[in-house]
Design a protein around this motif. Structure first.
Motif, PDB file in Angstrom:
ATOM      1  N   ARG A   1       1.588   1.749 -17.480  1.00 12.09           N
ATOM      2  CA  ARG A   1       2.578   2.310 -16.563  1.00 12.09           C
ATOM      3  C   ARG A   1       1.908   3.105 -15.449  1.00 12.09           C
ATOM      4  O   ARG A   1       2.332   3.058 -14.294  1.00 12.09           O
ATOM      5  N   VAL A   2       0.856   3.839 -15.789  1.00 11.80           N
ATOM      6  CA  VAL A   2       0.092   4.571 -14.766  1.00 11.80           C
ATOM      7  C   VAL A   2      -0.451   3.582 -13.743  1.00 11.80           C
ATOM      8  O   VAL A   2      -0.290   3.774 -12.530  1.00 11.80           O
ATOM      9  N   GLY A   3      -1.089   2.534 -14.232  1.00  9.02           N
ATOM     10  CA  GLY A   3      -1.637   1.536 -13.318  1.00  9.02           C
ATOM     11  C   GLY A   3      -0.575   0.952 -12.409  1.00  9.02           C
ATOM     12  O   GLY A   3      -0.762   0.883 -11.192  1.00  9.02           O
ATOM     13  N   HIS A   4       0.554   0.560 -12.977  1.00 10.68           N
ATOM     14  CA  HIS A   4       1.624  -0.025 -12.169  1.00 10.68           C
ATOM     15  C   HIS A   4       2.136   0.964 -11.125  1.00 10.68           C
ATOM     16  O   HIS A   4       2.336   0.596  -9.969  1.00 10.68           O
ATOM     17  N   ALA A   5       2.342   2.215 -11.516  1.00  6.69           N
ATOM     18  CA  ALA A   5       2.873   3.214 -10.587  1.00  6.69           C
ATOM     19  C   ALA A   5       1.914   3.485  -9.434  1.00  6.69           C
ATOM     20  O   ALA A   5       2.342   3.828  -8.328  1.00  6.69           O
ATOM     21  N   PHE A   6       0.622   3.313  -9.679  1.00  7.47           N
ATOM     22  CA  PHE A   6      -0.386   3.540  -8.634  1.00  7.47           C
ATOM     23  C   PHE A   6      -0.803   2.238  -7.955  1.00  7.47           C
ATOM     24  O   PHE A   6      -1.713   2.238  -7.129  1.00  7.47           O
ATOM     25  N   GLY A   7      -0.151   1.136  -8.311  1.00 11.44           N
ATOM     26  CA  GLY A   7      -0.457  -0.146  -7.690  1.00 11.44           C
ATOM     27  C   GLY A   7      -1.773  -0.742  -8.150  1.00 11.44           C
ATOM     28  O   GLY A   7      -2.405  -1.499  -7.415  1.00 11.44           O
ATOM     29  N   LEU A   8      -2.194  -0.402  -9.358  1.00 10.25           N
ATOM     30  CA  LEU A   8      -3.453  -0.880  -9.913  1.00 10.25           C
ATOM     31  C   LEU A   8      -3.205  -1.505 -11.274  1.00 10.25           C
ATOM     32  O   LEU A   8      -2.070  -1.535 -11.745  1.00 10.25           O
ATOM     33  N   ASN A   9      -4.244  -1.976 -11.928  1.00 14.93           N
ATOM     34  CA  ASN A   9      -4.056  -2.555 -13.249  1.00 14.93           C
ATOM     35  C   ASN A   9      -4.399  -1.538 -14.338  1.00 14.93           C
ATOM     36  O   ASN A   9      -4.925  -0.468 -14.069  1.00 14.93           O
ATOM     37  N   ARG A  10      -4.094  -1.910 -15.570  1.00 10.31           N
ATOM     38  CA  ARG A  10      -4.298  -1.023 -16.706  1.00 10.31           C
ATOM     39  C   ARG A  10      -5.763  -0.661 -16.894  1.00 10.31           C
ATOM     40  O   ARG A  10      -6.095   0.478 -17.225  1.00 10.31           O
ATOM     41  N   ALA A  11      -6.658  -1.610 -16.678  1.00 11.29           N
ATOM     42  CA  ALA A  11      -8.090  -1.350 -16.854  1.00 11.29           C
ATOM     43  C   ALA A  11      -8.578  -0.279 -15.886  1.00 11.29           C
ATOM     44  O   ALA A  11      -9.354   0.610 -16.260  1.00 11.29           O
ATOM     45  N   THR A  12      -8.113  -0.340 -14.658  1.00 10.58           N
ATOM     46  CA  THR A  12      -8.500   0.665 -13.671  1.00 10.58           C
ATOM     47  C   THR A  12      -7.947   2.029 -14.052  1.00 10.58           C
ATOM     48  O   THR A  12      -8.643   3.047 -13.954  1.00 10.58           O
ATOM     49  N   ALA A  13      -6.700   2.063 -14.494  1.00 10.81           N
ATOM     50  CA  ALA A  13      -6.105   3.327 -14.938  1.00 10.81           C
ATOM     51  C   ALA A  13      -6.875   3.889 -16.129  1.00 10.81           C
ATOM     52  O   ALA A  13      -7.126   5.097 -16.210  1.00 10.81           O
ATOM     53  N   GLY A  14      -7.256   3.018 -17.040  1.00  6.44           N
ATOM     54  CA  GLY A  14      -8.017   3.455 -18.206  1.00  6.44           C
ATOM     55  C   GLY A  14      -9.363   4.044 -17.818  1.00  6.44           C
ATOM     56  O   GLY A  14      -9.782   5.076 -18.356  1.00  6.44           O
ATOM     57  N   ALA A  15     -10.060   3.391 -16.899  1.00 11.70           N
ATOM     58  CA  ALA A  15     -11.358   3.896 -16.440  1.00 11.70           C
ATOM     59  C   ALA A  15     -11.192   5.256 -15.770  1.00 11.70           C
ATOM     60  O   ALA A  15     -11.998   6.171 -15.989  1.00 11.70           O
ATOM     61  N   ALA A  16     -10.142   5.398 -14.970  1.00 11.07           N
ATOM     62  CA  ALA A  16      -9.886   6.680 -14.295  1.00 11.07           C
ATOM     63  C   ALA A  16      -9.625   7.787 -15.311  1.00 11.07           C
ATOM     64  O   ALA A  16     -10.165   8.898 -15.199  1.00 11.07           O
ATOM     65  N   CYS A  17      -8.815   7.496 -16.292  1.00  6.29           N
ATOM     66  CA  CYS A  17      -8.468   8.516 -17.292  1.00  6.29           C
ATOM     67  C   CYS A  17      -9.652   8.858 -18.188  1.00  6.29           C
ATOM     68  O   CYS A  17      -9.831  10.020 -18.560  1.00  6.29           O
ATOM     69  N   ARG A  18     -10.490   7.872 -18.491  1.00  2.00           N
ATOM     70  CA  ARG A  18     -11.710   8.173 -19.272  1.00  2.00           C
ATOM     71  C   ARG A  18     -12.641   9.075 -18.478  1.00  2.00           C
ATOM     72  O   ARG A  18     -13.223  10.019 -19.016  1.00  2.00           O
ATOM     73  N   TRP A  19     -12.785   8.807 -17.175  1.00  2.00           N
ATOM     74  CA  TRP A  19     -13.622   9.654 -16.329  1.00  2.00           C
ATOM     75  C   TRP A  19     -13.088  11.085 -16.331  1.00  2.00           C
ATOM     76  O   TRP A  19     -13.843  12.046 -16.503  1.00  2.00           O
ATOM     77  N   ALA A  20     -11.770  11.237 -16.138  1.00  2.00           N
ATOM     78  CA  ALA A  20     -11.167  12.571 -16.085  1.00  2.00           C
ATOM     79  C   ALA A  20     -11.320  13.289 -17.425  1.00  2.00           C
ATOM     80  O   ALA A  20     -11.601  14.499 -17.448  1.00  2.00           O
ATOM     81  N   GLU A  21     -11.142  12.576 -18.520  1.00  2.00           N
ATOM     82  CA  GLU A  21     -11.336  13.186 -19.848  1.00  2.00           C
ATOM     83  C   GLU A  21     -12.755  13.722 -19.989  1.00  2.00           C
ATOM     84  O   GLU A  21     -12.960  14.824 -20.492  1.00  2.00           O
ATOM     85  N   ASP A  22     -13.730  12.940 -19.552  1.00  2.00           N
ATOM     86  CA  ASP A  22     -15.123  13.393 -19.607  1.00  2.00           C
ATOM     87  C   ASP A  22     -15.345  14.619 -18.727  1.00  2.00           C
ATOM     88  O   ASP A  22     -16.067  15.547 -19.101  1.00  2.00           O
ATOM     89  N   GLU A  23     -14.722  14.637 -17.558  1.00  2.00           N
ATOM     90  CA  GLU A  23     -14.867  15.773 -16.637  1.00  2.00           C
ATOM     91  C   GLU A  23     -14.252  17.050 -17.197  1.00  2.00           C
ATOM     92  O   GLU A  23     -14.631  18.149 -16.815  1.00  2.00           O
ATOM     93  N   ARG A  24     -13.298  16.918 -18.101  1.00  4.11           N
ATOM     94  CA  ARG A  24     -12.653  18.101 -18.688  1.00  4.11           C
ATOM     95  C   ARG A  24     -13.626  18.930 -19.517  1.00  4.11           C
ATOM     96  O   ARG A  24     -13.306  20.053 -19.888  1.00  4.11           O
ATOM     97  N   ASP A  25     -14.820  18.403 -19.773  1.00  8.33           N
ATOM     98  CA  ASP A  25     -15.859  19.206 -20.413  1.00  8.33           C
ATOM     99  C   ASP A  25     -16.381  20.291 -19.479  1.00  8.33           C
ATOM    100  O   ASP A  25     -16.984  21.258 -19.933  1.00  8.33           O
ATOM    101  N   ARG A  26     -16.170  20.111 -18.182  1.00 10.15           N
ATOM    102  CA  ARG A  26     -16.545  21.143 -17.193  1.00 10.15           C
ATOM    103  C   ARG A  26     -15.437  22.189 -17.153  1.00 10.15           C
ATOM    104  O   ARG A  26     -14.280  21.855 -16.872  1.00 10.15           O
ATOM    105  N   PRO A  27     -15.746  23.458 -17.391  1.00  3.71           N
ATOM    106  CA  PRO A  27     -14.708  24.500 -17.412  1.00  3.71           C
ATOM    107  C   PRO A  27     -13.898  24.593 -16.113  1.00  3.71           C
ATOM    108  O   PRO A  27     -12.687  24.799 -16.165  1.00  3.71           O
TER     109      PRO A  27
END
Length: 123
Positions: free
Chosen positions: A65-91
């Motif tokens: 649903r994220v991918g569709h709402a942003f005009g992208l596919n699920r794989a791209t949304a997944g990669a974006a969310c994995r990147w953001a999750e990793d960045e959350r290690d930075r305070p």
């Protein structure tokens, strides 16, 4: 080749736009740059990824649903969310995303207001 497109409800598009607007403000990147179809500078790309993650966690949307709402596919949304999750290690990033999540949830919880209510008299 035609870009990936799936019909999306107006409500989902509005919610995705809200996440984009908050990310644009937080990362000082214009929305127009974040949403361009051609290659964008890394800062704009990461701001868009953050907006996608924000929509995922704040709205409770699955990645498709994220991918569709942003005009992208699920794989791209997944990669974006994995990147953001990793960045959350930075305070600093984690604190910013906590604030953006709260802000987005607060805005979405506000009551809808009719901008053109019918009145009994016109001046």
């Amino acid at each position: 080749m035609e870009p990936y497109r799936v019909p999306v409800t107006e409500g989902d598009r509005i919610r995705a736009d809200a996440a984009l607007a908050l990310a644009a403000l937080a990362f000082a990147v214009p929305i127009a740059e974040m949403t361009r179809r051609e290659r964008v500078r890394p800062r704009a790309c990461r701001a868009r990824w953050s907006a996608m993650y924000l929509a995922h966690v704040s709205h409770g949307w699955p990645l498709e649903r994220v991918g569709h709402a942003f005009g992208l596919n699920r794989a791209t949304a997944g990669a974006a969310c994995r990147w953001a999750e990793d960045e959350r290690d930075r305070p600093d990033y984690d604190a910013l995303m906590d604030g953006l999540e709260g802000a987005l949830r607060a805005v979405m919880a506000l009551p809808l207001v009719d901008l053109a209510p019918e009145t009994g008299s016109r001046r």
